[in-house]
Design a protein around this motif. Structure first.
Motif, PDB file in Angstrom:
ATOM      1  N   SER A   3     -10.408 -20.478 102.836  1.00  0.00           N
ATOM      2  CA  SER A   3     -10.812 -19.077 102.777  1.00  0.00           C
ATOM      3  C   SER A   3      -9.806 -18.189 102.039  1.00  0.00           C
ATOM      4  N   ASP A   4      -8.505 -18.485 102.181  1.00  0.00           N
ATOM      5  CA  ASP A   4      -7.530 -17.521 101.669  1.00  0.00           C
ATOM      6  C   ASP A   4      -6.959 -17.855 100.293  1.00  0.00           C
ATOM      7  N   ASN A   5      -6.827 -19.141 100.036  1.00  0.00           N
ATOM      8  CA  ASN A   5      -5.956 -19.480  98.913  1.00  0.00           C
ATOM      9  C   ASN A   5      -6.628 -20.379  97.887  1.00  0.00           C
ATOM     10  N   LEU A   6      -7.863 -20.051  97.530  1.00  0.00           N
ATOM     11  CA  LEU A   6      -8.565 -20.949  96.622  1.00  0.00           C
ATOM     12  C   LEU A   6      -7.753 -21.248  95.363  1.00  0.00           C
ATOM     13  N   GLY A   7      -6.975 -20.227  94.925  1.00  0.00           N
ATOM     14  CA  GLY A   7      -6.177 -20.394  93.710  1.00  0.00           C
ATOM     15  C   GLY A   7      -5.114 -21.476  93.852  1.00  0.00           C
ATOM     16  N   GLN A   8      -4.794 -21.822  95.100  1.00  0.00           N
ATOM     17  CA  GLN A   8      -3.680 -22.774  95.300  1.00  0.00           C
ATOM     18  C   GLN A   8      -4.111 -24.234  95.334  1.00  0.00           C
ATOM     19  N   ILE A   9      -5.411 -24.475  95.179  1.00  0.00           N
ATOM     20  CA  ILE A   9      -5.890 -25.836  95.392  1.00  0.00           C
ATOM     21  C   ILE A   9      -5.214 -26.855  94.490  1.00  0.00           C
ATOM     22  N   THR A  10      -5.125 -26.536  93.224  1.00  0.00           N
ATOM     23  CA  THR A  10      -4.503 -27.528  92.334  1.00  0.00           C
ATOM     24  C   THR A  10      -3.054 -27.784  92.737  1.00  0.00           C
ATOM     25  N   GLU A  11      -2.364 -26.708  93.130  1.00  0.00           N
ATOM     26  CA  GLU A  11      -0.977 -26.872  93.583  1.00  0.00           C
ATOM     27  C   GLU A  11      -0.913 -27.810  94.780  1.00  0.00           C
ATOM     28  N   GLN A  12      -1.824 -27.596  95.739  1.00  0.00           N
ATOM     29  CA  GLN A  12      -1.848 -28.428  96.956  1.00  0.00           C
ATOM     30  C   GLN A  12      -2.159 -29.870  96.601  1.00  0.00           C
ATOM     31  N   GLU A  13      -3.109 -30.041  95.685  1.00  0.00           N
ATOM     32  CA  GLU A  13      -3.461 -31.404  95.278  1.00  0.00           C
ATOM     33  C   GLU A  13      -2.259 -32.097  94.659  1.00  0.00           C
ATOM     34  N   LYS A  14      -1.544 -31.364  93.837  1.00  0.00           N
ATOM     35  CA  LYS A  14      -0.352 -31.947  93.177  1.00  0.00           C
ATOM     36  C   LYS A  14       0.682 -32.369  94.216  1.00  0.00           C
ATOM     37  N   LYS A  15       0.839 -31.525  95.233  1.00  0.00           N
ATOM     38  CA  LYS A  15       1.816 -31.812  96.291  1.00  0.00           C
ATOM     39  C   LYS A  15       1.437 -33.109  97.032  1.00  0.00           C
ATOM     40  N   LEU A  16       0.133 -33.235  97.286  1.00  0.00           N
ATOM     41  CA  LEU A  16      -0.325 -34.447  97.977  1.00  0.00           C
ATOM     42  C   LEU A  16      -0.150 -35.690  97.105  1.00  0.00           C
TER      43      LEU A  16
END
Ligand code: DLL
Length: 432
Positions: free
Chosen positions: A381-394
């Protein structure tokens, strides 16, 4: 401790346990030799007779039994008693080939119930408890196994079976269930549903007994937090009766194996060589007391380590660690061994829940590994813009754990199908 705490057995001296094992093994080998022609032929092939077996020290003279033997001998080839003495069967879900069918005499059922009663007692259950059993009833051993144990302990037993989450939650709330028995993945789904419906304050659970599939320490912590309970592991397999071969105590540090009924060994899965204590390898069990389906040196395919250190709970039975996966669940991706449990550990460490799916494929003669992971509601809900960053972290965390690249795809919350029994985590398209 409930009246089903069998202290004189569970806390017996190592010498006493060894004496039981020696005596029972000699009897069991004789029983099998006389009543199971299939295994007798295997012994003859290895040049061993009951006279060669004087106790547990001679165990490695005996041949192994594997799932292939169970299939060859299907349906009655490994039966140890006349059919008229069998009172029940259970069977594995068997995704490939023939099902495995296991047989029970009345005495086998009694001893199995004892094992499950020990597990419930070790988790703190007594006759004042309301025990909700949501393992499947029927051919699967989970439901009827814990049901028998719960009766012995004297709990008020709710034979819910799996599925129908609305009804599960209604009974849990109205009858004030205190003990929950189901797969860890279903426990997680129940917890999610309780939170969605705001029922947290109306639930009285204090402990859960979860097994039948691999689950990590991180998943334990998550379930304990979500449900406000202590979550205990329980291990077993149909071939050896079902749940209750091993169970966790209040220390939650390994599962005590019911050594008055089973001898455990760890072997090298490639060579069959018996490994020393503390080594990781395939778990092999000999059942000492089963009449109808007396398996000697059964290869479980579960990868595990045994721990013979004394346990603070006082029980002297050896402990097995959480199985690290099955040797036949192990994926080989680009030549590297990958266990789904390693991936789960990374996801939970990174703050995700154990809702994921692993897809393995072969593209242009090269293996690919993809992990679909549900986003947390906050991320969604809050951070759609961060998805690629999160994916990279994983991707980086998985690379550190597995040593190979895994593509990560974050998907919307609740888009991965929930399981009511054992979760299906891996889709290996190379085999389809
Ligand atoms: O799963 C029996 C059971 C029912 C155990 C309820 C615990 C609770 P099967 O369907 O024959 O029997 O599957 C046995 O499941 O060889 C392991 O690979 C896996 N397994 C069972 N318990 C655990 C556990 C039941 N606690 C196979 N952790 C076994 C990890 C487990 N894997």
């Amino acid at each position: 401790m409930g009246k089903y705490y069998q202290k004189e057995i569970e806390c017996a001296s190592r010498e006493q346990i060894r004496a039981w094992q020696d005596e029972r093994l000699v009897q069991q080998v004789r029983h099998v030799w006389e009543n199971v022609p299939y295994y007798r032929a295997k012994m003859e092939e290895k040049g061993v007779t009951p006279e060669d077996i004087h106790g547990a020290a001679d165990l490695n003279k005996l041949p192994f039994v594997s799932k292939a033997d169970l299939r060859d001998a299907y349906p009655y080839g490994l039966l140890g008693v006349p059919k008229k003495d069998v009172v029940r069967i259970h069977s594995t879900s068997g995704t490939t080939g023939k099902r495995v069918v296991a047989y029970y005499t009345q005495k086998d059922l009694d001893l199995w119930d004892d094992c499950c009663a020990r597990a419930l007692t070790a988790a703190g259950a007594d006759e004042t408890d309301v025990c909700q059993i949501c393992y499947g009833y029927g051919l699967f051993t989970g439901g009827l196994g814990l049901h028998g144990g719960s009766h012995k302990v004297g709990c008020m037993t709710l034979p819910m079976s799996s599925g129908n989450t609305d009804r599960q939650l209604q009974f849990m709330e109205d009858l004030q269930s205190t003990i929950l028995c189901c797969t860890p993945s279903y426990a997680q789904y129940l917890a999610e549903s309780i939170h969605e419906r705001g029922l947290q304050d109306r639930i009285h659970l204090k402990a859960g007994i979860f097994g039948a599939e691999a689950w990590s320490e991180e998943m334990r912590r998550d379930i304990e937090k979500q449900l406000g309970i202590r979550a205990f592991d329980i291990y077993g397999l149909t071939e050896l009766s079902g749940p209750g071969v091993a169970y966790e105590c209040s220390e939650q540090h390994g599962m005590h194996i019911n050594e008055d009924h089973f001898i455990a060994e760890i072997i090298d899965p490639e060579t069959g060589e018996v490994l020393p204590d503390g080594a990781q390898g395939e778990l092999v069990f000999t059942s000492l007391t089963k009449q109808a389906f007396p398996l000697l040196r059964y290869r479980t395919r579960d990868i595990c380590v045994l721990n013979r250190e004394p346990c603070a709970c006082g029980r002297s039975f050896v402990r097995m660690c959480k199985p690290m996966g099955r040797s036949d669940d192990m994926l080989i991706v680009k030549g590297v061994n990958v266990f789904p449990s390693q991936i789960e550990t990374v996801l939970l460490e990174q703050g995700y829940q154990a809702n994921y799916q692993i897809i393995v494929d072969r593209v242009n003669a090269s293996d690919t590994l993809e992990v679909l992971v549900e986003m947390t509601p906050e991320l969604f809900s809050d951070n759609l813009g961060q998805i690629t960053e999160q994916e990279k972290k994983l991707v980086a965390a998985l690379k550190a754990m597995l040593g190979i690249y895994a593509k990560v795809r974050l998907v919307t919350p609740k888009s991965i199908v929930r399981s009511e029994g054992k979760a299906v985590r891996v889709i290996d398209k190379r085999k389809i």
